[in-house]
Design a protein around this motif. Structure first.
Motif, PDB file in Angstrom:
ATOM      1  N   ALA A  55     -77.688 -28.574  26.481  1.00  0.00           N
ATOM      2  CA  ALA A  55     -77.563 -27.117  26.563  1.00  0.00           C
ATOM      3  C   ALA A  55     -76.524 -26.739  27.624  1.00  0.00           C
ATOM      4  O   ALA A  55     -75.664 -25.879  27.412  1.00  0.00           O
ATOM      5  N   HIS A  56     -76.590 -27.414  28.758  1.00  0.00           N
ATOM      6  CA  HIS A  56     -75.681 -27.118  29.860  1.00  0.00           C
ATOM      7  C   HIS A  56     -74.229 -27.427  29.473  1.00  0.00           C
ATOM      8  O   HIS A  56     -73.323 -26.621  29.671  1.00  0.00           O
ATOM      9  N   ALA A 115     -72.942 -25.065  26.659  1.00  0.00           N
ATOM     10  CA  ALA A 115     -72.594 -23.751  27.208  1.00  0.00           C
ATOM     11  C   ALA A 115     -71.321 -23.859  28.046  1.00  0.00           C
ATOM     12  O   ALA A 115     -70.440 -22.994  27.983  1.00  0.00           O
ATOM     13  N   ILE A 154     -72.138 -15.830  26.461  1.00  0.00           N
ATOM     14  CA  ILE A 154     -73.148 -16.837  26.103  1.00  0.00           C
ATOM     15  C   ILE A 154     -72.956 -18.084  26.959  1.00  0.00           C
ATOM     16  O   ILE A 154     -73.904 -18.661  27.494  1.00  0.00           O
ATOM     17  N   GLY A 182     -75.475 -19.133  29.750  1.00  0.00           N
ATOM     18  CA  GLY A 182     -76.201 -20.345  29.351  1.00  0.00           C
ATOM     19  C   GLY A 182     -76.059 -21.455  30.369  1.00  0.00           C
ATOM     20  O   GLY A 182     -77.019 -22.169  30.678  1.00  0.00           O
ATOM     21  N   ALA A 242     -79.345 -23.066  32.007  1.00  0.00           N
ATOM     22  CA  ALA A 242     -79.615 -24.488  31.775  1.00  0.00           C
ATOM     23  C   ALA A 242     -79.472 -25.273  33.073  1.00  0.00           C
ATOM     24  O   ALA A 242     -80.214 -26.220  33.327  1.00  0.00           O
TER      25      ALA A 242
END
Lengths: 344, 471
Positions: free
Chosen positions: B188-189, B192, B232, B236, B240
């Motif tokens: 996720a990190h 993003a 986003i 994000g 994250a």
């Protein structure tokens, strides 16, 4: 088949064969370009024959490395450490080649293009030679000690046998590139005629070098000793193929010639891996230290997983890659190339 | 045999790994985020049948292509060096690490390389819907690739689903490896973060054209798409990242302590966080420190009462558990690169919010005084990525696989001379590549949408002439 290590050894050989088949003609076209193309239009036409394909062709070697890593981790580490200089040069060459393909056309300036043409020539030549040298060293064996580590000078791998292996693959790839051009260039093109002459010349050179390599392999390494009754099969198939290439070239059957050079590459790869089996890397320090299919393989759980994954994705990949070749199937004409004015 | 110019094979191999990874990582996240932005732009073009948007897609596609080439070629080195420089590592983790790597090739690399070629060269040979599908497949491929490589990396930071057998790690539960919580957080990190790299690039290019009043109608679209992507992405990354910090306290406490330069476990019942510190590994304390109370507890635990262990206590714990040795990473680069990453992350969010606010005010197309800032912003996500990798990879030393394999035991026994030579060669080639990439990107971006210099056969065959105009 329950012997998963053997299955993955065969698949590794197959992936290398596909890689040499596909990227082999890319290397060949790159190496032939300075000799065949006499104008900017012709140079562009030659690049265009491989333009949409080379990147996907190259992925097969990334897969080969990934599969060895996953299925035979011990082989992966030892081979690449032992042949560190060779792999470094191959990596540098693959970098140069990929960038040359992409950047050459970015700026319409003669010196810029010449720079990338030279880069492309050198970086296509190098891996074509080095893959042969690496395969020859694998067959010949390396000084691997009891702990499974390479115990030799890093120039150990530079020897007449590996140089011969390098020259044999180089000539074979150049020949393969020439027959690929016959298939991809418009037959009326003057470039097509030059490619045919190149194919005839390199056909002779490749035949001589491959035979010399096979002979050296036979007396030096007992290359075919492990084949049992069929020991004559692969070299014979290779020899028949080389004859077939000549026949096809003289009859003007382009597709047949390309199929034959491709098959020669496939058979040669099969010969190399077949002669290695059941080893993956023989040790010159004693048979007890040989790296084998069984003692370098991953655990069954990993191999089973790999088998499922391979079974799911390989057919799909072959399918869409074939479709890619189909989409760009038209032959290329050098005289159709639009050459802009500019800073030439 | 063991040293050259005072550097051991281990030092040089580590430097080589860092070099390869960081150079490669200048291109990869860009590819991941950019493919997605282009796919969105082409979807807009496809739905509206607007030739201006088609041109816009081709224009950004050209920039994508320039960058993609370098990403691919530097990636091959990344894979091979595991075998070349890290033989001990390959032997130890091959059973596990090879699978995501092979999956990355099978599920992503083939897709990307084949369908990008189809999308770019085959535009006139395949139907419009197939072209649109191709770019979405490329975007999916880049994301899948990122997923598998992060799963592989996460296993090294947080090994799961394995048992030790004959001195190497053997897979027992593939599903546990795929669903490694660490891997999912990181993905996720990383994802993003990739969005921010591409978004700020597209923002800069679009802003430049808007400011010069060139193709305003097209570039206002890309500006808006990139702005949403940046929102986003930067939001994000921060969310994250916060999650990741909290899992690091549990799984890699030493790394977390190094992030915060927390030498001693706090005495009270809460943990302060230092704003500025000058950590010293020699003295095993901070030579200077400015801390805010309670913030540390909040960052690590989402409350104001818990505290994490300090480096010195962890060192003692590890010695008891793994035997004598130095288990303390080199704190100051970890501490400062972590802070650089976090700072840049908030800068990105701030800039994005300013422009979102301008959007609400209806002033987005107005080249205000802030536009020059946008031209510099593409550097920020790159620097944040760079710092993030330094922090996370140096922070886990001396472990290459947390708690299982030390970096020093993983390295190949190579003549340091060869490693030095290859390192020098890679530096020369990589610096050249970065130079060329930046030069070509800038040149192509500034040239904007126009008939290109060259009708190129090999690659960039940028045909910016609208579909409609040709008929």
């Amino acid at each position: 088949m329950t012997d998963l290590p053997t299955l993955w050894f065969i698949l590794t050989a197959a992936i290398f064969a596909i890689y040499f088949f596909l990227d082999g003609f890319d290397f060949g076209v790159g190496a032939l370009q300075p000799f065949l193309a006499r104008s900017e239009a012709e140079r562009r036409a030659m690049i265009r024959t491989v333009g949409p394909f080379w990147a996907a062709n190259e992925v097969w070697v990334i897969l080969a490395a990934g599969v060895i890593f996953a299925a035979f981790p011990h082989w992966y580490g030892t081979l690449m450490t032992a042949l560190y200089p060779e792999f470094t040069l191959i990596l540098l060459a693959l970098i140069g080649r990929g960038v040359a393909f992409e950047y050459r056309a970015e700026i319409n300036h003669r010196r810029w293009r010449t720079f990338w043409d030279v880069t492309s020539f050198v970086t296509n030549l190098l891996p074509a030679f080095l893959w042969g040298a690496i395969m020859a060293n694998m067959v010949r064996g390396l000084p691997i000690d009891a702990s499974g580590r390479f115990d030799g000078s890093l120039l150990y791998s530079v020897n007449t046998f590996s140089v011969l292996g390098g020259l044999a693959t180089l000539s074979l790839f150049v020949l393969h590139g020439a027959t690929y051009l016959l298939l991809r260039l418009d037959d009326d093109d003057v470039l097509h005629g030059r490619a045919r002459r190149a194919a005839l010349i390199w056909g002779a050179v490749a035949s001589a070098l491959v035979l010399a390599f096979v002979y050296q392999g036979f007396i030096r390494t007992g290359l075919f000793g492990t084949f049992g009754l069929q020991e004559w099969l692969f070299p014979l198939a290779a020899a028949v193929n080389l004859g077939l290439i000549w026949l096809a070239l003289t009859l003007g059957r382009d597709a047949l010639a390309f199929a034959a050079t491709g098959l020669t590459i496939v058979f040669s790869t099969a010969t190399i891996f077949g002669s290695l089996y059941p080893n993956v890397l023989p040790s010159t320090l004693g048979d007890a230290y040989n790296l084998t299919v069984q003692n370098t393989a991953s655990e069954p759980y990993t191999l089973r997983l790999l088998t499922w994954v391979g079974a799911a994705f390989l057919p799909l990949i072959i399918g869409y890659q074939a479709w890619n070749f189909y989409v760009f199937r038209q032959r290329i004409r050098a005289h159709d190339e639009k050459i802009p004015g500019g800073h030439d | 045999m063991n040293e050259i110019l005072g550097f051991s094979t281990l030092d040089l191999s580590r430097f080589q790994f860092a070099t390869t990874s960081i150079f490669h990582y200048f291109f990869v996240p860009f590819t991941v985020g950019f493919a997605l932005i282009i796919a969105v732009l082409q979807t807009l073009a496809y739905r509206s049948r607007d030739p201006k948007l088609e041109n816009l897609t081709r224009f950004f596609g050209h920039l994508f292509f320039i960058n993609f080439a370098v990403g691919v070629v530097t990636g091959i080195v990344q894979e091979f060096q595991f075998g070349m420089n890290w033989q001990g590592f390959s032997n130890f983790v091959g059973n596990i690490f090879g699978i995501p790597l092979a999956l990355e090739v099978l599920m992503a690399f083939f897709l990307e390389s084949t369908f990008l070629g189809l999308w770019w060269f085959g535009k006139d040979r395949i139907p419009a819907w197939a072209s649109l599908a191709s770019i979405w497949i490329v975007a999916a491929g880049t994301t899948i690739s990122a997923f598998w490589i992060i799963i592989a990396n996460a296993w090294m930071q947080h090994p799961v689903g394995f048992e030790l057998k004959d001195g190497r790690a053997v897979m027992t539960d593939a599903w546990a490896i795929v669903t490694n919580p660490k891997g999912l957080e990181w993905f996720a990190h990383i994802w993003a973060g990739s969005l921010t790299v591409a978004a700020f690039f597209v923002l800069a290019v679009s802003a430049d054209h808007l400011r010069r009043r060139a193709n305003v109608e097209a570039f206002r679209v890309s500006f808006r798409v990139a702005l949403i992507t940046a929102l986003i992405g930067s939001g994000g990354v921060i969310l994250a990242g916060h999650e990741q910090g909290q899992s690091a306290v549990r799984d890699q406490p030493m790394k977390y302590a190094a992030f915060s330069a927390l030498w001693d476990t706090p005495e009270g019942n809460q943990m302060p966080e230092s704003l500025v510190a000058l950590p010293s590994n020699g003295a095993r304390e901070n030579r200077f420190e400015l801390s805010v109370p309670y913030v540390g507890s909040f960052l690590a635990f989402n409350n104001f009462t818990e505290k994490a262990k300090g480096i010195n206590d962890l060192q003692k714990e590890y010695e008891a558990k793994y035997g004598p040795g130095n288990y303390t990473p080199w704190v100051w680069p970890v501490y400062w690169s972590f802070r650089a990453m976090v700072g840049l992350g908030f800068l990105m969010l701030l800039v994005t919010l300013v422009y979102v606010w301008r959007w609400r005010q209806g002033k987005l197309d107005d080249p205000g005084r802030l536009y020059p800032l946008l031209l510099a912003m593409p550097l920020a996500p790159h620097l944040a990525n760079f710092s993030g990798w330094i922090a996370t990879e140096m922070g886990r030393q001396p472990w290459i696989v947390q708690g299982l394999l030390r970096t020093g035991d993983a390295v190949s026994q190579l003549n340091p001379m060869w490693v030095l030579l290859s390192l020098a060669a890679f530096w020369v080639v990589y610096l050249t590549l970065i130079g060329l990439d930046v030069f070509l990107l800038t040149r192509t971006a500034r040239a904007g949408m126009h008939e290109p210099d060259v009708e190129t056969p090999s690659v960039p065959a940028p045909d910016y002439v609208p579909e409609g105009a040709r008929a």
